[in-house]
Design a protein around this motif. Structure first.
Motif, PDB file in Angstrom:
ATOM      1  N   VAL A  97       0.837  -1.193   0.000  1.00  0.00           N
ATOM      2  CA  VAL A  97       0.000   0.000   0.000  1.00  0.00           C
ATOM      3  C   VAL A  97       0.873   1.245   0.000  1.00  0.00           C
ATOM      4  CG1 VAL A  97      -1.796   1.286   1.234  1.00  0.00           C
ATOM      5  CG2 VAL A  97      -1.812  -1.210   1.275  1.00  0.00           C
ATOM      6  N   LEU A  98       0.607   2.141  -0.937  1.00  0.00           N
ATOM      7  CA  LEU A  98       1.212   3.478  -0.942  1.00  0.00           C
ATOM      8  C   LEU A  98       0.214   4.401  -0.262  1.00  0.00           C
ATOM      9  CD1 LEU A  98       2.475   3.572  -4.634  1.00  0.00           C
ATOM     10  CD2 LEU A  98       3.775   2.927  -2.587  1.00  0.00           C
ATOM     11  N   LEU A  99       0.528   4.814   0.940  1.00  0.00           N
ATOM     12  CA  LEU A  99      -0.404   5.561   1.765  1.00  0.00           C
ATOM     13  C   LEU A  99      -0.043   7.039   1.764  1.00  0.00           C
ATOM     14  CD1 LEU A  99      -2.807   4.776   3.679  1.00  0.00           C
ATOM     15  CD2 LEU A  99      -1.135   4.789   5.545  1.00  0.00           C
ATOM     16  N   GLY A 100      -1.053   7.891   1.651  1.00  0.00           N
ATOM     17  CA  GLY A 100      -0.792   9.322   1.700  1.00  0.00           C
ATOM     18  C   GLY A 100      -1.969  10.122   1.203  1.00  0.00           C
ATOM     19  N   ARG A 101      -1.976  11.390   1.572  1.00  0.00           N
ATOM     20  CA  ARG A 101      -3.039  12.273   1.134  1.00  0.00           C
ATOM     21  C   ARG A 101      -2.767  12.755  -0.286  1.00  0.00           C
ATOM     22  NH1 ARG A 101      -3.868  16.074   6.562  1.00  0.00           N
ATOM     23  NH2 ARG A 101      -4.487  14.378   7.965  1.00  0.00           N
ATOM     24  N   ASN A 102      -3.759  13.440  -0.864  1.00  0.00           N
ATOM     25  CA  ASN A 102      -3.549  14.038  -2.178  1.00  0.00           C
ATOM     26  C   ASN A 102      -2.335  14.956  -2.133  1.00  0.00           C
ATOM     27  OD1 ASN A 102      -5.773  12.764  -3.304  1.00  0.00           O
ATOM     28  ND2 ASN A 102      -7.166  14.455  -2.864  1.00  0.00           N
ATOM     29  N   GLY A 103      -1.481  14.836  -3.137  1.00  0.00           N
ATOM     30  CA  GLY A 103      -0.271  15.639  -3.176  1.00  0.00           C
ATOM     31  C   GLY A 103       0.909  15.014  -2.466  1.00  0.00           C
ATOM     32  N   SER A 104       0.721  13.813  -1.924  1.00  0.00           N
ATOM     33  CA  SER A 104       1.806  13.159  -1.194  1.00  0.00           C
ATOM     34  C   SER A 104       2.847  12.539  -2.112  1.00  0.00           C
ATOM     35  CB  SER A 104       1.245  12.077  -0.268  1.00  0.00           C
ATOM     36  OG  SER A 104       0.632  11.047  -1.030  1.00  0.00           O
ATOM     37  N   GLY A 105       2.461  12.249  -3.353  1.00  0.00           N
ATOM     38  CA  GLY A 105       3.367  11.599  -4.287  1.00  0.00           C
ATOM     39  C   GLY A 105       3.014  10.158  -4.589  1.00  0.00           C
ATOM     40  N   VAL A 151       0.348  -3.384  -6.041  1.00  0.00           N
ATOM     41  CA  VAL A 151       0.610  -2.122  -5.357  1.00  0.00           C
ATOM     42  C   VAL A 151      -0.611  -1.236  -5.523  1.00  0.00           C
ATOM     43  CG1 VAL A 151       2.174  -0.155  -5.115  1.00  0.00           C
ATOM     44  CG2 VAL A 151       3.042  -2.339  -5.990  1.00  0.00           C
ATOM     45  N   VAL A 152      -1.178  -0.793  -4.402  1.00  0.00           N
ATOM     46  CA  VAL A 152      -2.344   0.076  -4.444  1.00  0.00           C
ATOM     47  C   VAL A 152      -2.011   1.392  -3.749  1.00  0.00           C
ATOM     48  CG1 VAL A 152      -3.934  -1.887  -4.483  1.00  0.00           C
ATOM     49  CG2 VAL A 152      -3.372  -0.815  -2.298  1.00  0.00           C
ATOM     50  N   ALA A 153      -2.640   2.463  -4.220  1.00  0.00           N
ATOM     51  CA  ALA A 153      -2.420   3.788  -3.636  1.00  0.00           C
ATOM     52  C   ALA A 153      -3.735   4.308  -3.080  1.00  0.00           C
ATOM     53  CB  ALA A 153      -1.884   4.750  -4.698  1.00  0.00           C
ATOM     54  N   GLY A 154      -3.690   4.881  -1.880  1.00  0.00           N
ATOM     55  CA  GLY A 154      -4.898   5.416  -1.285  1.00  0.00           C
ATOM     56  C   GLY A 154      -4.602   6.210  -0.026  1.00  0.00           C
ATOM     57  N   GLU A 155      -5.665   6.782   0.537  1.00  0.00           N
ATOM     58  CA  GLU A 155      -5.527   7.599   1.745  1.00  0.00           C
ATOM     59  C   GLU A 155      -5.671   6.789   3.014  1.00  0.00           C
ATOM     60  OE1 GLU A 155      -7.665  11.241   2.009  1.00  0.00           O
ATOM     61  OE2 GLU A 155      -7.611  11.615  -0.147  1.00  0.00           O
ATOM     62  N   ARG A 156      -6.224   5.580   2.911  1.00  0.00           N
ATOM     63  CA  ARG A 156      -6.468   4.768   4.108  1.00  0.00           C
ATOM     64  C   ARG A 156      -5.937   3.365   3.889  1.00  0.00           C
ATOM     65  NH1 ARG A 156     -11.012   7.790   3.175  1.00  0.00           N
ATOM     66  NH2 ARG A 156     -11.684   9.199   4.851  1.00  0.00           N
ATOM     67  N   LEU A 157      -5.635   2.695   5.004  1.00  0.00           N
ATOM     68  CA  LEU A 157      -5.225   1.301   4.924  1.00  0.00           C
ATOM     69  C   LEU A 157      -6.422   0.430   4.557  1.00  0.00           C
ATOM     70  CD1 LEU A 157      -2.914   0.875   8.043  1.00  0.00           C
ATOM     71  CD2 LEU A 157      -2.232   0.786   5.648  1.00  0.00           C
ATOM     72  N   PRO A 158      -6.205  -0.657   3.800  1.00  0.00           N
ATOM     73  CA  PRO A 158      -7.290  -1.580   3.496  1.00  0.00           C
ATOM     74  C   PRO A 158      -7.655  -2.406   4.719  1.00  0.00           C
ATOM     75  CG  PRO A 158      -5.219  -2.420   2.661  1.00  0.00           C
ATOM     76  CD  PRO A 158      -4.936  -1.038   3.186  1.00  0.00           C
ATOM     77  N   PRO A 159      -8.724  -3.206   4.636  1.00  0.00           N
ATOM     78  CA  PRO A 159      -9.060  -4.101   5.746  1.00  0.00           C
ATOM     79  C   PRO A 159      -7.911  -5.063   6.023  1.00  0.00           C
ATOM     80  CG  PRO A 159     -10.832  -4.019   4.116  1.00  0.00           C
ATOM     81  CD  PRO A 159      -9.666  -3.320   3.512  1.00  0.00           C
ATOM     82  N   PRO A 160      -7.875  -5.644   7.221  1.00  0.00           N
ATOM     83  CA  PRO A 160      -6.797  -6.584   7.545  1.00  0.00           C
ATOM     84  C   PRO A 160      -6.710  -7.712   6.525  1.00  0.00           C
ATOM     85  CG  PRO A 160      -8.051  -6.026   9.518  1.00  0.00           C
ATOM     86  CD  PRO A 160      -8.790  -5.431   8.355  1.00  0.00           C
ATOM     87  N   ALA A 161      -5.492  -8.110   6.208  1.00  0.00           N
ATOM     88  CA  ALA A 161      -5.268  -9.177   5.227  1.00  0.00           C
ATOM     89  C   ALA A 161      -5.647 -10.526   5.821  1.00  0.00           C
ATOM     90  CB  ALA A 161      -3.807  -9.192   4.807  1.00  0.00           C
ATOM     91  N   PRO A 162      -6.015 -11.495   4.969  1.00  0.00           N
ATOM     92  CA  PRO A 162      -6.271 -12.847   5.464  1.00  0.00           C
ATOM     93  C   PRO A 162      -5.042 -13.419   6.162  1.00  0.00           C
ATOM     94  CG  PRO A 162      -6.959 -12.611   3.166  1.00  0.00           C
ATOM     95  CD  PRO A 162      -6.195 -11.375   3.523  1.00  0.00           C
ATOM     96  N   ARG A 163      -5.264 -14.370   7.051  1.00  0.00           N
ATOM     97  CA  ARG A 163      -4.154 -14.980   7.778  1.00  0.00           C
ATOM     98  C   ARG A 163      -3.158 -15.577   6.788  1.00  0.00           C
ATOM     99  NH1 ARG A 163      -5.708 -18.864  12.625  1.00  0.00           N
ATOM    100  NH2 ARG A 163      -6.534 -16.839  13.287  1.00  0.00           N
ATOM    101  N   GLY A 164      -1.884 -15.339   7.040  1.00  0.00           N
ATOM    102  CA  GLY A 164      -0.851 -15.843   6.150  1.00  0.00           C
ATOM    103  C   GLY A 164      -0.424 -14.856   5.085  1.00  0.00           C
TER     104      GLY A 164
END
Length: 215
Positions: A33-41, A177-190
């Motif tokens: 995940v590429l996390l950041g607000r608009n303008g973060s890059g 690779v995904v870009a967004g302002e928030r983290l996604p839901p927790p990943a499945p176990r493993g």
């Protein structure tokens, strides 16, 4: 395994520098995940990895090989798929035609997004924002890509569909690779989700999602 990396990457848009020497790695198969607000890059990082924006300094590496000068079309030929935030579908074609261009037919897409079933005869440009995201992602999910880059994957989607989307992306046998302002839901176990947080074109955090403290 497939790994995509930036090394000391700088990108300029005219007189403005959008990335200030960013170094990061996205291992695959798995979700980064590429996390950041608009303008973060974050969008610029995706474009640099895809080859749709040139670096002013630094390198792009694919499985340890420097592909900085490799054109975007050649990266796509080798299995890289980019889903931009906008203009990710062919608006004048129907949903069925959009899917047929990417796969042998709509069946795999409907398995992922049955919501598209009643819309097959509609022109893609008439769909809502969330429906267009489903269509764009359905095309990629069925493409057997080695690398999948998605800007704002859940934009416009209802929460249950957004959760399903992240689960589908996280289960791919690819470097995702995904870009967004928030983290996604927790990943499945493993499954481990890696996070690179950007702020004003610089990296401020890199690590596993569970290691990041809320800011």
């Amino acid at each position: 395994m497939t790994t995509l990396s930036l090394r000391h990457a700088r990108v300029r848009y005219g007189p403005l520098e959008a990335l200030h020497g960013v170094t990061l790695t996205a291992p695959g198969p798995g979700l980064t995940v590429l996390l950041g607000r608009n303008g973060s890059g974050r969008t610029t990082v995706l474009r640099a990895l895809a080859g749709t924006v040139a670096l002013s300094a630094g390198t792009v590496e694919w499985d340890g090989v420097d592909v900085t000068r490799l054109p975007a079309r050649e990266r796509a030929r080798r299995g890289l798929r980019l889903v931009p935030e906008r203009r990710a579908v062919f608006p004048s074609l129907t949903v069925r035609e959009n899917l047929t261009l990417a796969t042998a037919g709509p069946r795999p897409a409907l398995d992922a997004y049955p919501e598209l079933g009643p819309l097959l005869a509609r022109r893609a440009g008439t769909l809502s924002g969330g429906e267009q995201r489903m269509l764009a992602l359905a095309r990629v999910l069925a493409s057997h890509a080695r690398v999948v880059l998605v800007d704002e994957p859940a934009q416009g989607m209802a929460p249950p569909v957004a959760d399903r989307t992240y689960a589908l992306l996280g289960a791919l046998d690819a470097c995702v690779v995904v870009a967004g302002e928030r983290l996604p839901p927790p990943a499945p176990r493993g499954r481990t989700v890696f996070v690179h947080e950007l702020r004003r074109g610089a990296l401020v955090f890199s690590g596993e999602a569970g290691e990041r403290r809320p800011r």
